[in-house]
Design a protein around this motif. Structure first.
Motif, PDB file in Angstrom:
ATOM      1  N   GLU A   1      22.531 -10.008  50.710  1.00  0.00           N
ATOM      2  CA  GLU A   1      21.723  -9.899  51.918  1.00  0.00           C
ATOM      3  C   GLU A   1      20.683  -8.790  51.838  1.00  0.00           C
ATOM      4  O   GLU A   1      19.516  -8.987  52.167  1.00  0.00           O
ATOM      5  N   THR A   2      21.077  -7.623  51.361  1.00  0.00           N
ATOM      6  CA  THR A   2      20.173  -6.472  51.362  1.00  0.00           C
ATOM      7  C   THR A   2      19.462  -6.266  50.027  1.00  0.00           C
ATOM      8  O   THR A   2      18.457  -5.570  49.974  1.00  0.00           O
ATOM      9  N   GLY A   3      20.026  -6.808  48.957  1.00  0.00           N
ATOM     10  CA  GLY A   3      19.467  -6.592  47.625  1.00  0.00           C
ATOM     11  C   GLY A   3      19.841  -5.257  47.018  1.00  0.00           C
ATOM     12  O   GLY A   3      19.440  -4.938  45.902  1.00  0.00           O
ATOM     13  N   ALA A   4      20.631  -4.454  47.731  1.00  0.00           N
ATOM     14  CA  ALA A   4      21.024  -3.137  47.245  1.00  0.00           C
ATOM     15  C   ALA A   4      21.894  -3.265  46.000  1.00  0.00           C
ATOM     16  O   ALA A   4      22.786  -4.111  45.939  1.00  0.00           O
ATOM     17  N   GLN A   5      21.643  -2.410  45.036  1.00  0.00           N
ATOM     18  CA  GLN A   5      22.443  -2.408  43.819  1.00  0.00           C
ATOM     19  C   GLN A   5      23.761  -1.700  44.081  1.00  0.00           C
ATOM     20  O   GLN A   5      23.793  -0.570  44.547  1.00  0.00           O
ATOM     21  N   VAL A   6      24.873  -2.385  43.753  1.00  0.00           N
ATOM     22  CA  VAL A   6      26.204  -1.830  44.003  1.00  0.00           C
ATOM     23  C   VAL A   6      27.019  -1.698  42.718  1.00  0.00           C
ATOM     24  O   VAL A   6      28.149  -1.202  42.752  1.00  0.00           O
ATOM     25  N   GLY A   7      26.468  -2.142  41.597  1.00  0.00           N
ATOM     26  CA  GLY A   7      27.178  -2.032  40.328  1.00  0.00           C
ATOM     27  C   GLY A   7      26.228  -2.147  39.157  1.00  0.00           C
ATOM     28  O   GLY A   7      25.081  -2.591  39.314  1.00  0.00           O
ATOM     29  N   PHE A   8      26.722  -1.762  37.977  1.00  0.00           N
ATOM     30  CA  PHE A   8      25.844  -1.694  36.818  1.00  0.00           C
ATOM     31  C   PHE A   8      26.675  -1.698  35.541  1.00  0.00           C
ATOM     32  O   PHE A   8      27.810  -1.229  35.524  1.00  0.00           O
ATOM     33  N   ALA A   9      26.079  -2.219  34.475  1.00  0.00           N
ATOM     34  CA  ALA A   9      26.636  -2.109  33.126  1.00  0.00           C
ATOM     35  C   ALA A   9      25.469  -2.119  32.151  1.00  0.00           C
ATOM     36  O   ALA A   9      24.461  -2.798  32.368  1.00  0.00           O
ATOM     37  N   ARG A  10      25.629  -1.376  31.057  1.00  0.00           N
ATOM     38  CA  ARG A  10      24.582  -1.254  30.048  1.00  0.00           C
ATOM     39  C   ARG A  10      25.205  -1.480  28.686  1.00  0.00           C
ATOM     40  O   ARG A  10      26.354  -1.114  28.455  1.00  0.00           O
ATOM     41  N   ALA A  11      24.432  -2.079  27.765  1.00  0.00           N
ATOM     42  CA  ALA A  11      24.919  -2.266  26.399  1.00  0.00           C
ATOM     43  C   ALA A  11      23.870  -1.841  25.389  1.00  0.00           C
ATOM     44  O   ALA A  11      22.675  -2.019  25.598  1.00  0.00           O
ATOM     45  N   VAL A  12      24.368  -1.280  24.302  1.00  0.00           N
ATOM     46  CA  VAL A  12      23.565  -0.929  23.137  1.00  0.00           C
ATOM     47  C   VAL A  12      24.047  -1.868  22.036  1.00  0.00           C
ATOM     48  O   VAL A  12      25.248  -2.083  21.891  1.00  0.00           O
ATOM     49  N   SER A  13      23.118  -2.440  21.258  1.00  0.00           N
ATOM     50  CA  SER A  13      23.535  -3.403  20.243  1.00  0.00           C
ATOM     51  C   SER A  13      22.564  -3.467  19.083  1.00  0.00           C
ATOM     52  O   SER A  13      21.391  -3.114  19.220  1.00  0.00           O
ATOM     53  N   ASP A  14      23.069  -3.972  17.951  1.00  0.00           N
ATOM     54  CA  ASP A  14      22.186  -4.290  16.831  1.00  0.00           C
ATOM     55  C   ASP A  14      21.599  -5.685  17.009  1.00  0.00           C
ATOM     56  O   ASP A  14      20.777  -6.117  16.225  1.00  0.00           O
ATOM     57  N   GLY A  15      22.019  -6.402  18.043  1.00  0.00           N
ATOM     58  CA  GLY A  15      21.491  -7.723  18.350  1.00  0.00           C
ATOM     59  C   GLY A  15      22.008  -8.827  17.457  1.00  0.00           C
ATOM     60  O   GLY A  15      21.607  -9.981  17.599  1.00  0.00           O
ATOM     61  N   VAL A  16      22.922  -8.503  16.558  1.00  0.00           N
ATOM     62  CA  VAL A  16      23.430  -9.495  15.609  1.00  0.00           C
ATOM     63  C   VAL A  16      24.942  -9.675  15.715  1.00  0.00           C
ATOM     64  O   VAL A  16      25.425 -10.808  15.785  1.00  0.00           O
ATOM     65  N   GLY A  17      25.683  -8.575  15.719  1.00  0.00           N
ATOM     66  CA  GLY A  17      27.123  -8.741  15.703  1.00  0.00           C
ATOM     67  C   GLY A  17      27.926  -7.620  16.317  1.00  0.00           C
ATOM     68  O   GLY A  17      29.151  -7.694  16.387  1.00  0.00           O
TER      69      GLY A  17
END
Length: 141
Positions: free
Chosen positions: A54-70
């Protein structure tokens, strides 16, 4: 969870919301500056956010770092206290590691208190084949 949605659009991430949590509540993130958090988000391989429909407010998050392959490293997973107990933590992790380009990757993470959550997704303590060199700054120990 119907009042929330998960989205992996990096343009939608609210840096102010992420910084507010990271700088005050994340035991693992207090040492970082706002500029460092912004740089980590900008250079992330993938980010996933949880938002109130309804509000669009961000209530959670996750981030990843990767080599993009495996290989990928899962970082900065959080759900605001007001949205906990709704399945958002599971949804963030599932979206990040099982539903997307990293679904077949080897994943790693560090946690002090969320072992039960991550075990649901197959994470386990390292074996004899895993070595790690801890950071040298006092904030990384």
């Amino acid at each position: 969870m119907s009042e929330y949605e998960i989205d992996d659009d990096p343009k939608r991430v609210d840096l102010d919301a992420v910084w507010a949590f990271m700088s005050t509540e994340a035991y693992w993130g207090h040492w970082r500056t706002r500029e460092q958090v912004a740089a980590q988000i900008d250079s992330a391989w993938r980010v996933v956010g949880a938002y109130h429909r309804e509000t669009g407010a961000q209530v959670g998050f996750a981030r990843a770092v990767s080599d993009g392959v495996g290989y990928a490293y899962l970082a900065d997973v959080y759900v605001l206290q007001s949205a906990r107990g709704t399945g958002l933590g599971k949804a963030l992790v599932r979206t990040m590691i099982d539903e997307g380009p990293g679904a077949k990757f080897r994943w790693a993470l560090h946690t002090k208190d969320a072992h039960d959550l991550y075990r649901l997704f197959g994470f386990a303590e390292p074996t004899m084949t895993y070595l790690e060199r801890p950071g040298t700054g006092s904030q990384l120990r």
